[in-house]
Design an enzyme around this catalytic site. Structure first.
Site, PDB file in Angstrom:
ATOM      1  N   THR A  77      40.114  42.675  47.594  1.00 23.91           N
ATOM      2  CA  THR A  77      39.538  43.871  48.480  1.00 23.91           C
ATOM      3  C   THR A  77      38.934  42.904  49.800  1.00 23.91           C
ATOM      4  OG1 THR A  77      38.595  44.778  46.471  1.00 23.91           O
ATOM      5  CG2 THR A  77      37.424  45.248  48.533  1.00 23.91           C
TER       6      THR A  77
ATOM      7  N   HIS B 152      37.944  73.084  39.078  1.00 22.33           N
ATOM      8  CA  HIS B 152      38.171  73.403  40.390  1.00 22.33           C
ATOM      9  C   HIS B 152      39.676  74.282  40.181  1.00 22.33           C
ATOM     10  CE1 HIS B 152      35.441  70.656  42.336  1.00 22.33           C
ATOM     11  NE2 HIS B 152      35.411  70.942  43.411  1.00 22.33           N
TER      12      HIS B 152
ATOM     13  N   ILE C 197      36.579  37.405  48.333  1.00 22.52           N
ATOM     14  CA  ILE C 197      36.510  36.472  47.537  1.00 22.52           C
ATOM     15  C   ILE C 197      37.923  36.694  46.801  1.00 22.52           C
ATOM     16  CG2 ILE C 197      35.178  38.023  45.588  1.00 22.52           C
ATOM     17  CD1 ILE C 197      33.969  35.157  44.658  1.00 22.52           C
TER      18      ILE C 197
ATOM     19  N   GLU D 175      37.436  46.453  28.550  1.00 27.59           N
ATOM     20  CA  GLU D 175      37.779  45.665  27.553  1.00 27.59           C
ATOM     21  C   GLU D 175      37.160  44.340  27.383  1.00 27.59           C
ATOM     22  OE1 GLU D 175      40.392  49.061  28.011  1.00 27.59           O
ATOM     23  OE2 GLU D 175      40.047  47.283  29.269  1.00 27.59           O
TER      24      GLU D 175
ATOM     25  N   GLN E   8      25.324  40.859  39.037  1.00 26.97           N
ATOM     26  CA  GLN E   8      24.936  41.385  40.067  1.00 26.97           C
ATOM     27  C   GLN E   8      25.960  42.258  40.282  1.00 26.97           C
ATOM     28  OE1 GLN E   8      21.982  40.613  43.132  1.00 26.97           O
ATOM     29  NE2 GLN E   8      23.731  40.841  44.684  1.00 26.97           N
ATOM     30  N   GLU E   9      27.414  41.614  40.296  1.00 21.85           N
ATOM     31  CA  GLU E   9      28.677  42.185  40.752  1.00 21.85           C
ATOM     32  C   GLU E   9      28.859  43.414  39.818  1.00 21.85           C
ATOM     33  OE1 GLU E   9      33.486  41.632  41.255  1.00 21.85           O
ATOM     34  OE2 GLU E   9      32.227  39.660  41.055  1.00 21.85           O
ATOM     35  N   ARG E  10      28.649  43.318  38.560  1.00 25.46           N
ATOM     36  CA  ARG E  10      28.951  44.531  37.844  1.00 25.46           C
ATOM     37  C   ARG E  10      27.840  45.362  37.557  1.00 25.46           C
ATOM     38  NH1 ARG E  10      31.080  39.682  33.390  1.00 25.46           N
ATOM     39  NH2 ARG E  10      33.398  39.846  34.300  1.00 25.46           N
TER      40      ARG E  10
ATOM     41  N   TYR F 172      30.925  28.147  36.593  1.00 28.66           N
ATOM     42  CA  TYR F 172      29.627  28.496  36.478  1.00 28.66           C
ATOM     43  C   TYR F 172      28.853  29.439  37.410  1.00 28.66           C
ATOM     44  CZ  TYR F 172      30.511  25.002  32.830  1.00 28.66           C
ATOM     45  OH  TYR F 172      31.396  24.317  32.034  1.00 28.66           O
TER      46      TYR F 172
ATOM     47  N   SER G  96      42.067  38.904  34.253  1.00 30.11           N
ATOM     48  CA  SER G  96      40.420  38.631  34.075  1.00 30.11           C
ATOM     49  C   SER G  96      40.652  37.004  33.567  1.00 30.11           C
ATOM     50  CB  SER G  96      40.055  39.615  32.910  1.00 30.11           C
ATOM     51  OG  SER G  96      40.010  40.929  33.435  1.00 30.11           O
TER      52      SER G  96
END
Length: 384
Positions: A158, A343, A123, A372, A246-248, A238, A132
């Site tokens: 991506t 470590h 997308i 943010e 769902q993505e977040r 919208y 953003s």
């Protein structure tokens, strides 16, 4: 801990997926990291074994599976490494747009091929100058007869270098007031061949998540049939807002899983590593750090699992998901530093998994809306 949405069927799915990953992915993971790319065979194999878009209706090739399967899929890929998560974006972020807003003709044309691995979806939202601020995008789609002509540039996409199916966020009305009412979603589909004017820019070199190919996408007078419009003109913003819950949530699931994996490998390390004649797990500082991290993970896992249940029930939990997204990613990012510190010098060495985890997790506080922005959403929904 008991998880209310996980059934025996989910665990069978998990076991099958894990077996595949152990046999076909983990042995090649370092090689893929070096190549900055997963092979197309990875997508094909996931499709052949029924791991892609299992939530789709059977008529489109799916299994009518619930969201719990998406959770399992995301968790098992994250346990191997964030970089192989491209199919998760395909499954639970991109293709739901087709299922929800596509016409019946679009669904029959694209959904079955999304299950087989033929489609590698992406997308295209972000642009070089917008970040953003979706309402400020500059990519345009101008109607010309029975086509749209798309011009613009997208970045940080991506699956961008391997993609053959792009949901492009663009302006079909540059005069709309407010601007977000001019946004539409249009599919650019190169599954069966090149589309004139569409090209992929350079594969972007990232600090982490090396196996995940990320690229620039360039559109120069790209002609797309009007039937590739998703839903209605001007409704794109919208549609995006509707799917961001769902993505977040998926990002929060990945963050908690990554934190769990980092703690697991750190506990194993501190039990084996000795200093001053005893395992460093016996030192109070180590025990306190481990206890603190285990507590944070338990809190995060409980909160996120509760949101998964609500999301599966169809509830609007945008505010809570925004809370989960920022808190879990911030927690995992800080935990990566703590685990690397435990470590010692070895944590800075490439052959230790914590080094890769330390590189991979920070971007989760940026993508899917910066943390943010999450806090702004929370404040706004609180009436501030």
């Amino acid at each position: 801990m008991s998880r209310p949405f996980i059934t025996e069927e989910h665990e069978i799915f998990r076991k099958s997926l894990r077996k595949y990953l152990e046999k076909e992915v983990i042995p090649h993971f370092e090689e893929w990291e070096e190549a900055r790319q997963v092979p197309r065979t990875y997508w094909k194999q996931l499709g052949e074994q029924g791991f892609l878009c299992p939530w789709l209706d059977e008529e489109y090739g799916g299994m009518n599976a619930d969201f719990g399967y998406s959770v399992v899929f995301s968790e098992e890929l994250e346990k191997v490494g964030a970089g192989i998560g491209g199919p998760g974006l395909h499954n639970d972020i991109v293709m739901p747009y087709i299922d929800s807003y596509g016409s019946e003709e679009q669904k029959r044309r694209w959904l079955p091929r999304s299950v087989t691995g033929e489609i590698i979806s992406s997308i295209a939202m972000t642009e070089p100058g917008t970040g953003s601020d979706l309402a400020a995008i500059k990519t345009t789609a101008v109607r010309d007869g029975d086509h749209y002509v798309i011009n613009g540039e997208k970045t940080f996409i991506t699956n961008g270098y391997s993609t053959n199916f792009i949901v492009v966020v663009c302006k079909t009305d540059t005069q709309a007031n407010p601007p977000h009412k001019g946004i539409s979603l249009i599919v650019v589909d190169t599954i069966d061949g090149e589309v004139p004017g569409f090209k992929k820019g350079k594969k972007l070199r990232k600090v982490g998540q090396h196996t995940a190919d990320t690229a620039e996408l360039i559109f120069e007078d790209v002609r797309v049939p009007v039937e590739n419009l998703l839903g209605e003109e001007g409704k794109g913003f919208y549609y995006l807002m509707d799917k961001l819950q769902q993505e977040r949530l998926m990002v929060a699931i990945g963050a908690v899983t990554s934190a769990e994996r980092m703690l697991e490998i750190t506990i194993d390390y501190v039990k084996q590593r000795k200093a001053f004649g005893k395992p460093i797990s016996k030192f109070q500082n180590t025990q306190f750090k481990i206890a603190e991290m285990a507590t944070q993970i338990e809190i995060g896992r409980t909160f996120v699992d509760n949101l998964i249940v609500k999301h599966m029930a169809g509830e609007n939990v945008v505010t809570e998901v925004s809370m989960a997204k920022w808190w879990t990613t911030d927690m995992a990012k800080k935990m990566a530093g703590e685990c690397m510190q435990l470590h010692g010098g070895y944590g800075y060495m490439e052959e230790y998994e914590i080094a890769r985890r330390y590189r991979d997790i920070p971007v989760s506080t940026i993508y899917a809306g910066t943390n943010e922005i999450m806090k702004q959403i929370i404040a706004k929904n609180m009436g501030l």
